[in-house]
Design a protein around this motif. Structure first.
Motif, mmCIF file in Angstrom:
data_model
loop_
_atom_site.group_PDB
_atom_site.id
_atom_site.type_symbol
_atom_site.label_atom_id
_atom_site.label_comp_id
_atom_site.label_asym_id
_atom_site.label_seq_id
_atom_site.Cartn_x
_atom_site.Cartn_y
_atom_site.Cartn_z
ATOM 1 N N ARG A 45 32.889 40.287 2.513
ATOM 2 C CA ARG A 45 34.339 40.199 2.766
ATOM 3 C C ARG A 45 34.709 39.021 3.660
ATOM 4 N N MET A 46 33.744 38.448 4.345
ATOM 5 C CA MET A 46 34.016 37.331 5.249
ATOM 6 C C MET A 46 34.030 35.992 4.512
ATOM 7 N N VAL A 47 33.955 36.019 3.189
ATOM 8 C CA VAL A 47 34.001 34.789 2.390
ATOM 9 C C VAL A 47 35.296 34.044 2.680
ATOM 10 N N SER A 48 35.188 32.737 2.814
ATOM 11 C CA SER A 48 36.368 31.912 3.111
ATOM 12 C C SER A 48 36.095 30.499 2.617
ATOM 13 N N SER A 49 36.986 29.610 2.946
ATOM 14 C CA SER A 49 36.765 28.217 2.550
ATOM 15 C C SER A 49 35.576 27.618 3.298
ATOM 16 N N ASP A 50 35.207 28.226 4.427
ATOM 17 C CA ASP A 50 34.078 27.743 5.224
ATOM 18 C C ASP A 50 32.788 28.499 4.966
ATOM 19 N N LYS A 51 32.894 29.710 4.385
ATOM 20 C CA LYS A 51 31.709 30.554 4.185
ATOM 21 C C LYS A 51 31.551 30.929 2.720
ATOM 22 N N ALA A 52 30.334 30.769 2.206
ATOM 23 C CA ALA A 52 30.013 31.130 0.822
ATOM 24 C C ALA A 52 29.270 32.462 0.824
ATOM 25 N N ALA A 53 29.473 33.225 -0.233
ATOM 26 C CA ALA A 53 28.786 34.510 -0.357
ATOM 27 C C ALA A 53 27.375 34.307 -0.883
ATOM 28 N N ILE A 54 26.460 35.086 -0.346
ATOM 29 C CA ILE A 54 25.134 35.171 -0.947
ATOM 30 C C ILE A 54 25.303 36.105 -2.142
ATOM 31 N N PRO A 55 24.844 35.721 -3.339
ATOM 32 C CA PRO A 55 25.028 36.602 -4.501
ATOM 33 C C PRO A 55 24.550 38.021 -4.199
ATOM 34 N N CYS A 56 25.411 39.003 -4.475
ATOM 35 C CA CYS A 56 25.125 40.374 -4.045
ATOM 36 C C CYS A 56 23.870 40.955 -4.697
ATOM 37 N N LEU A 57 23.578 40.585 -5.931
ATOM 38 C CA LEU A 57 22.370 41.083 -6.583
ATOM 39 C C LEU A 57 21.126 40.536 -5.886
ATOM 40 N N LEU A 58 21.158 39.278 -5.520
ATOM 41 C CA LEU A 58 20.055 38.655 -4.790
ATOM 42 C C LEU A 58 19.882 39.312 -3.424
ATOM 43 N N ALA A 59 20.992 39.508 -2.715
ATOM 44 C CA ALA A 59 20.941 40.120 -1.386
ATOM 45 C C ALA A 59 20.433 41.560 -1.459
ATOM 46 N N ALA A 60 20.941 42.331 -2.410
ATOM 47 C CA ALA A 60 20.522 43.737 -2.544
ATOM 48 C C ALA A 60 19.033 43.836 -2.829
#
Length: 142
Positions: A45-60
């Motif tokens: 939820r902290m995704v922003s123009s400055d932060k990219a998400a780690i793909p959730c399948l990879l993270a899980a």
């Protein structure tokens, strides 16, 4: 106790930082469970123009395996709070890769927006056509 772990990383670090931050969330999850966390939430939820998400399948998958290797997996539930999953297959894959539950917040927000715009009817309201069809079926059975 619930531990929320941010599954995001600074965009400025570039894609080469993905592995380092994946290791970070695995370590955070292991420390949290070792300290008594009964629920670990991986959230993007902290995704922003400055932060990219780690793909959730990879993270899980990575966190699940890290907890299994540390013999901690049976002590906690792993919940994925992500904007990525929006079809049944995404949920199935996340569960297969070790998630115990999935909160697809973007899918919920999209449904809410559609309902607000009047493009999707609430399930509690039935159209007059549906009501007439059910009445007709019921009377034909009598």
């Amino acid at each position: 106790r619930i531990q929320v772990i941010e599954s995001v990383f600074p965009r400025e670090e570039g894609p080469q930082a993905l592995e380092r931050h994946l290791i970070r969330i695995c370590q955070e999850a292991s420390r949290a469970v070792a300290s008594g966390a009964q629920i670990v939430v991986l959230s993007d939820r902290m995704v922003s123009s400055d932060k990219a998400a780690i793909p959730c399948l990879l993270a899980a998958g990575a966190v699940h395996q890290a907890l299994v290797n540390a013999k901690l997996r049976m002590n906690t539930a792993l919940i994925i709070d992500s904007g990525e999953p929006f079809v049944v297959a995404h949920h199935a894959l996340l569960l297969t890769f070790g998630a115990d539950a999935v909160c697809p917040y973007m899918a919920y927000e999209a449904l809410h927006a559609l309902r607000e715009e009047g493009k999707k009817r609430s399930r509690t309201r039935r159209s007059s056509t549906t009501t007439r069809r059910r009445s007709a079926r019921a009377s034909s059975r009598s």
